[in-house]
Design an enzyme around this catalytic site. Structure first.
Site: not given
Length: 533
Positions: A91, A94, A339
């Site tokens: 993640s 991101k 997230s």
């Protein structure tokens, strides 16, 4: 486009890792200012040795690490280990997606959802079809569809002579990202992507329903299952059994592939807690249309024709009702703190539409690459195939994540973006986010901010921390190919070391043993619903 403060590269003492450093200098001379590599004699603080010790932990035996620490003001690199090695960032992907979205869509960007028609109105009857047109809003709740239906009813419409058309054509029809795990298809963090969907909660887990299962009154009874929002779009097939008090609570709630049948199996004891699971739907556009049609019915508006999906609204259609999402700067909070994968993918397709009129992954990822290039990062050294990091094909080196973290500090929207990063040990889910249970009781608590990332064998943490001397640092830690369940304690040890050290003296920290929910490193903390960390 803006550049970090430092643009010069210092000569590197290359007694160790000489081969890799030449390439690093070529790559980063325009943005990062490179100091001596870890362990070089010119670094007297002991910081390189302290971080090297953490990376030498047995939990990383046979694994691979890419780590960069830099001074946030000058761009001077204080530590680097394999800074150009491409690893799965999970993640941390991101970071790139969210920054590009803030630049390309703008902090004030809002998603709109409209109800439109082309037919004429005769008293309470609306001729022709009714169109529900989405642009990707990931925050739409059943209550928002209810308000759209109420607005139509308040205008006096009681009957629609045609069909209900769900227009999701802002995005393409590809629902799942490249190389996403097939066995996670039912899991809410891998929901299908559409320009029209529904979120069942204010975490905005779009494209899912919440299934709650409670035990029956006595052993042998069928457990009771309820769905939020209330909808017939999914079917609940209860195959589970209530057992005597003290028995096993081992319920499983999963959607069958290619259907909207959600199977509840296993056992739950009398008086037991049961289960609460967030489950994806098959075809979220149909889900949105079903929820909206139910809302119309509840407000006394009958649509005579059937529902049709995926057809564009004709030009010149009249807007009868509209809903606007929160601004992007506010959407970043649930997106980054928790997230949320689906937010990342929706923003990626939205960027594609904004840039070239195509709501596709490829167009959106091209837009992200263009943004990275504009701020001095090198998209040619990374591979990004989705917006969230769910794909194991995503590859980023820590050096490029650090480049991005330095570059965004000069952006006019940086304060809003920085605010969206999880804060170590802040218990508020919408402040601490995925870091809310980490680094407590250390100098990093309520100090370090960072984006977490977790997949099986991949873990990352990148962000900002202020050291004991008041110096702001940028850090990126990407760890791959480990066999233990979690290496989060190693990431924490590096960040706590930075928080407790000064430019002159490092204070090394020994990684803790994982405990509680940290032992499960396969998924982001926030992805394990209900929140367990």
């Amino acid at each position: 486009m803006k550049r970090p403060v430092s643009t010069s590269a210092k000569r590197v003492n290359s007694r160790r890792r000489a081969g890799s450093w030449a390439a690093v200098l070529v790559l980063a001379a325009a943005t990062l200012s490179w100091s001596a590599p870890a362990g070089a004699e010119s670094d007297r603080s002991g910081l390189p040795e302290a971080i090297d010790t953490v990376l030498g932990d047995s939990r990383m035996a046979g694994g691979t690490a890419s780590v960069v620490v830099a001074d946030a003001r000058s761009g001077e690199v204080l530590y680097a280990h394999e800074p150009t090695t491409r690893l799965m960032p999970a993640s941390n992907t991101k970071l790139a997606t969210s920054a590009a979205a803030m630049e390309l869509l703008g902090p004030g960007h809002r998603f709109t959802t409209d109800v439109l028609a082309t037919g004429r109105r005769h008293g309470s009857v609306l001729d022709g079809d009714l169109y529900l047109r989405g642009t990707g809003d990931p925050t739409l709740l059943a209550a928002d569809y209810d308000r759209l239906a109420a607005a139509l009813a308040e205008s006096g419409v009681r009957r629609v002579g045609g069909r209900l058309i769900a227009d999701d054509t802002r995005f393409d029809s590809r629902r799942l990202g490249r190389s996403w795990a097939a066995d996670d298809e039912s899991s809410y963090y891998e929901a299908q992507i559409s320009a029209l969907s529904v979120a069942p909660d204010t975490d905005y887990d779009t494209g899912t329903v919440i299934v709650q299962v409670a035990p029956g009154a006595k052993a042998g009874d069928e457990p009771v299952a309820t769905v939020t929002p209330r909808t017939d779009y999914v079917d609940i097939d209860v195959r589970a059994t209530t057992v005597a008090a003290g028995g096993a609570n081992d319920l499983t709630v999963e959607r069958e592939h290619g259907t909207n049948t959600i199977v509840v199996s296993g056992t739950v004891p009398v008086g037991g807690t049961g289960a609460k699971e967030w489950v994806t739907v098959w075809e979220p556009t149909g889900y949105a249309a079903a929820v909206f049609r139910d809302a119309l019915t509840a407000h006394g508006v009958k649509v005579v024709g059937p529902t049709r999906l995926g057809r564009a609204t004709p030009q010149g259609a009249r807007r009868l009702a509209t809903h606007e999402s929160m601004r992007l700067r506010d959407l970043l909070i649930p997106f980054m703190k928790l997230s949320n994968n689906m937010h990342a993918e929706i923003l990626t397709k939205a960027m594609g539409y904004e840039a070239v009129g195509k709501g596709t992954w490829s167009a959106g990822l091209d837009a992200v690459s263009g943004y990275l290039r504009s701020v001095g990062a090198d998209p040619g050294t990374v591979r990004q195939v989705d917006g969230s990091g769910l794909s194991r094909m995503d590859n980023f080196p820590a050096g490029q994540l650090a480049e991005l973290l330095l570059a965004v500090r000069a952006e006019p929207w940086y304060a809003d973006w920085y605010r969206s990063l999880p804060v170590a040990c802040d218990p508020d889910r919408f402040v601490g986010g995925t870091l809310r249970s980490r680094m407590c009781g250390t100098p990093a608590a309520l100090n370090a901010r960072g984006k977490t990332g977790s997949l099986t064998g991949a873990s990352a943490l990148s962000g900002y921390v202020t050291d004991a001397g008041g110096r702001e640092l940028v850090y990126s830690v990407v760890l791959n190919n480990f066999l233990v369940s979690s290496v989060k304690p190693l990431e924490d040890a590096i960040v706590v070391t930075l928080a407790g050290s000064t430019a002159k003296q490092a204070v090394g920290v020994t990684p803790k043993s994982p405990r509680g929910s940290e032992t499960n490193g396969d998924l982001e903390c926030a992805w394990r619903k209900p929140a367990q960390c």
